[in-house]
Scaffold this motif. Structure first.
Motif, short mmCIF file in Angstrom:
data_model
loop_
_atom_site.label_atom_id
_atom_site.label_comp_id
_atom_site.label_asym_id
_atom_site.label_seq_id
_atom_site.Cartn_x
_atom_site.Cartn_y
_atom_site.Cartn_z
N THR A 69 -5.76 6.09 0.51
CA THR A 69 -4.97 5.55 1.63
C THR A 69 -4.06 6.59 2.27
OG1 THR A 69 -3.16 4.85 0.18
CG2 THR A 69 -4.93 3.24 0.60
N GLU A 70 -4.11 7.81 1.74
CA GLU A 70 -3.24 8.89 2.23
C GLU A 70 -1.78 8.44 2.21
OE1 GLU A 70 -5.12 9.75 6.00
OE2 GLU A 70 -6.52 11.11 5.02
N ASN A 71 -1.42 7.74 1.13
CA ASN A 71 -0.05 7.25 0.89
C ASN A 71 0.48 6.29 1.95
OD1 ASN A 71 0.49 8.46 -1.67
ND2 ASN A 71 0.62 10.42 -0.61
N LYS A 72 -0.41 5.63 2.68
CA LYS A 72 0.00 4.60 3.63
C LYS A 72 0.07 3.25 2.91
CE LYS A 72 -1.91 7.02 7.57
NZ LYS A 72 -3.11 7.21 8.34
N ASP A 73 0.94 2.37 3.39
CA ASP A 73 1.12 1.06 2.78
C ASP A 73 0.16 0.03 3.37
OD1 ASP A 73 3.22 2.37 1.60
OD2 ASP A 73 4.79 1.27 2.64
N TYR A 74 -0.39 -0.82 2.50
CA TYR A 74 -1.33 -1.86 2.92
C TYR A 74 -1.14 -3.13 2.11
CZ TYR A 74 -4.15 1.64 5.36
OH TYR A 74 -4.59 2.62 6.21
N PRO A 75 -1.41 -4.30 2.72
CA PRO A 75 -1.63 -5.48 1.90
C PRO A 75 -2.99 -5.29 1.22
CG PRO A 75 -1.90 -5.99 4.25
CD PRO A 75 -1.49 -4.56 4.14
N CYS A 76 -3.14 -5.86 0.04
CA CYS A 76 -4.29 -5.51 -0.79
C CYS A 76 -4.97 -6.73 -1.40
CB CYS A 76 -3.79 -4.58 -1.89
SG CYS A 76 -5.07 -3.88 -2.90
N LEU A 77 -6.28 -6.79 -1.27
CA LEU A 77 -7.09 -7.77 -1.97
C LEU A 77 -7.67 -7.08 -3.19
CD1 LEU A 77 -8.44 -10.62 -2.01
CD2 LEU A 77 -10.40 -9.52 -0.92
N VAL A 78 -7.30 -7.55 -4.38
CA VAL A 78 -7.71 -6.91 -5.63
C VAL A 78 -8.68 -7.83 -6.36
CG1 VAL A 78 -6.94 -5.87 -7.78
CG2 VAL A 78 -5.45 -5.82 -5.79
N ASP A 79 -9.90 -7.37 -6.55
CA ASP A 79 -10.91 -8.13 -7.29
C ASP A 79 -10.90 -7.65 -8.73
OD1 ASP A 79 -13.25 -9.07 -8.49
OD2 ASP A 79 -14.44 -8.85 -6.67
N VAL A 80 -10.35 -8.49 -9.63
CA VAL A 80 -10.25 -8.14 -11.05
C VAL A 80 -11.27 -8.90 -11.91
CG1 VAL A 80 -7.81 -7.52 -10.90
CG2 VAL A 80 -8.45 -9.86 -11.50
N ILE A 81 -12.25 -9.48 -11.26
CA ILE A 81 -13.21 -10.35 -11.94
C ILE A 81 -13.92 -9.65 -13.10
CG2 ILE A 81 -15.39 -11.58 -11.59
CD1 ILE A 81 -14.27 -12.38 -8.81
N SER A 82 -14.20 -8.35 -12.98
CA SER A 82 -14.95 -7.64 -14.01
C SER A 82 -14.09 -7.00 -15.10
CB SER A 82 -15.81 -6.55 -13.37
OG SER A 82 -16.76 -7.14 -12.50
#
Length: 114
Positions: free
Chosen positions: A34-47
């Protein structure tokens, strides 16, 4: 990882035991991507099978730098318990919710998108 419509998508590969060293590697890779830019994040932890306490603590604090909000995608009782424990006990420093529906998670994240 990829970015679409101002949202960072992270899909974890199958990990038996995510410890702090792996967590730190993941955060370094995310920050580089992300080059240290801030984002809202969708994290898929299913696995992911298991998070150590140290990894959860790290993700909830230092590991959350650069994440505006987290939507954690789950699909089982086990991942629900892990995500709920993370949210309630580790208390992430940013808005964090768990979802079973990707579309609903993305709709929630849109409010944090720039």
């Amino acid at each position: 990882m990829f970015i679409e419509d101002g949202i960072l998508y992270i899909h974890y590969k199958q990990i038996e035991n995510l410890d702090q060293h792996v967590a730190e590697d993941c955060v370094r890779a995310r920050k580089a991507f992300t080059e240290n830019k801030d984002y809202p994040c969708l994290v898929d932890v299913i696995s992911i099978k298991n998070f150590t306490k140290e990894a959860r603590d790290y993700f909830a604090n230092e590991g959350n730098e650069g994440i505006i909000a987290n939507a954690i995608l789950i699909n089982s009782t086990v991942t629900k318990m892990m995500a709920n424990f993370y949210i309630m006990v580790n208390k992430p420093t940013n808005p964090t919710r768990m979802f079973t529906d990707k579309a609903i998670a993305l709709e929630w994240l849109k409010q944090f998108s720039k």
